[in-house]
Design a protein around this motif. Structure first.
Motif: not given
Length: 129
Positions: A41, A54-56
């Motif tokens: 994730k 960094y993630t969505n």
């Protein structure tokens, strides 16, 4: 007649690791290291001295301590401790306290050295001048 740049790829079961190193930059070019690790994730990257997650949902920059730049005598181009600061502090604290090194042991270092020697051999070995 010497190895100055190497790119390696490793398979660790379902994981793939790629490594690159170069030793032929001008002496004025500062030492640099980077990595990118992909998780389910998130991706964690150290690039340009900055650690980022960094993630969505966005990008986070954890507070990572940096060591001040120091002059290095005798050649080389390592201008600061950067990401190595915590590693060096751990090592010196353990040595000063007479405690065993539990992280990155001598056996780990030996395995790393053996891996590098295999890479050099596969790249054509050392060239005697």
């Amino acid at each position: 007649g010497k190895i100055i740049h190497i790119v390696s790829a490793y398979d660790y079961g379902p994981l793939q690791v790629f490594a690159e190193g170069c030793w032929d930059y001008p002496t004025t070019y500062p030492f640099a290291m980077s990595f990118r690790v992909m998780f389910e994730k998130a991706m964690v990257a150290l690039e340009g001295g900055a650690l980022k997650v960094y993630t969505n949902g966005g990008v986070e920059t954890p507070d990572a301590r940096q060591a001040p730049a120091v002059a290095v005598e005798g050649g080389g181009n390592i201008s600061d401790l950067g990401a190595y600061l915590n590693e060096l502090e751990y090592f010196t604290r353990r040595l000063s306290a007479g405690e065993p090194i539990a992280v990155s042991t001598l056996e780990d270092a030996l395995r790393s050295f053996e891996l590098v020697m295999r890479e050099i051999d596969q790249a054509g070995g050392f060239v005697k001048i």
